[in-house]
Design an enzyme around this catalytic site. Sequence first.
Site, PDB file in Angstrom:
ATOM      1  N   CYS A  57       0.835  -1.214   0.000  1.00 16.52           N
ATOM      2  CA  CYS A  57       0.000   0.000   0.000  1.00 16.52           C
ATOM      3  C   CYS A  57       0.866   1.258   0.000  1.00 16.52           C
ATOM      4  O   CYS A  57       0.542   2.247  -0.670  1.00 16.52           O
ATOM      5  CB  CYS A  57      -0.921   0.025   1.223  1.00 16.52           C
ATOM      6  N   ARG A 140      -7.903  -4.590  -3.103  1.00 17.38           N
ATOM      7  CA  ARG A 140      -7.482  -3.417  -3.896  1.00 17.38           C
ATOM      8  C   ARG A 140      -8.478  -3.227  -5.038  1.00 17.38           C
ATOM      9  O   ARG A 140      -8.320  -3.795  -6.114  1.00 17.38           O
ATOM     10  CB  ARG A 140      -6.065  -3.623  -4.442  1.00 17.38           C
TER      11      ARG A 140
HETATM   12  C1  BEZ Z   1       0.584  -4.591   1.885  1.00 19.34           C
HETATM   13  O1  BEZ Z   1       1.776  -4.787   1.910  1.00 19.34           O
HETATM   14  O2  BEZ Z   1       0.097  -3.527   1.488  1.00 19.34           O
HETATM   15  C2  BEZ Z   1      -0.354  -5.668   2.353  1.00 19.34           C
HETATM   16  C3  BEZ Z   1       0.006  -6.973   2.115  1.00 19.34           C
HETATM   17  C4  BEZ Z   1      -0.813  -7.982   2.567  1.00 19.34           C
HETATM   18  C5  BEZ Z   1      -1.988  -7.673   3.251  1.00 19.34           C
HETATM   19  C6  BEZ Z   1      -2.349  -6.354   3.444  1.00 19.34           C
HETATM   20  C7  BEZ Z   1      -1.525  -5.342   2.979  1.00 19.34           C
END
Ligand code: BEZ
Length: 242
Positions: A57, A140
């Site tokens: 993110c 997402r």
């Molecule tokens: C992230 O790195 O943004 C992420 C990865 C797995 C679950 C939730 C967020």
Amino acid sequence: MTNETLKQPVIESMPRIGDKAPSFKAVTTQGEIVFPEQYQGSWVILFSHPADFTPVCTSEFMTFATLENQFAEVNCKLVGLSVDGLYSHIAWLRTIKEKIEYKGMKNVEVKFPLIEDITMEVAKKYGMMQPGESSTKAVRAVFVIDPRGIIRAIIYYPLSLGRNFDELYRVVVALQTADEFKVATPADWRPGDDVIVPPAGSCGVAKERMEGKDDIKCYDWFFCTKKIDKTKVMGAIKKAGK
Ligand code: BEZ
């Protein structure tokens, strides 16, 4: 979420392409917003991310914030959402600006609104909660909404997969090109590539097209393209957005 008797996923109602974007009021890092009413006249990308202070993110927010002006040039605003609270959002965006240097991006200020959605009200309205992937985090999701508040494209990615923001820009420009020039865009189209003209509506037009009239090139009577150069595409889009 599973229906225990049938062992089938429960399908929540989700907005679809062509639907009016569901309305909501929300608290964001840029103050309260009334959606989509406040965005009438602009294209908008409403997108969700799973959680603040997570690496994928963070890479996405830095990239999107860096491209914000490029989206603004084609009259497209950005609105983010996660099911975290406002203070988490503020702390995360401050950390991004003050501490994170990534792929040549640093001091990145996220100026577009980031919605707090602790109750998951908005996320549920937009089908951003997909329990098979996570029951506590939004996937997402990307909703491309036009200036009339109509959903024009929807893209979903799982938690582990960061989005391609060049593709999101391409989607906005392709939709605007389709509207402005009454054409369709072929696989992998980018501004400057040939566009697809509407199919021939009569035998006469089909014949004319195959005879190579006008500036139209046909691969067969139902598959015809024409050139629109990049300057013309981008000029028309920017003019339409003013
Ligand atoms: C992230 O790195 O943004 C992420 C990865 C797995 C679950 C939730 C967020």
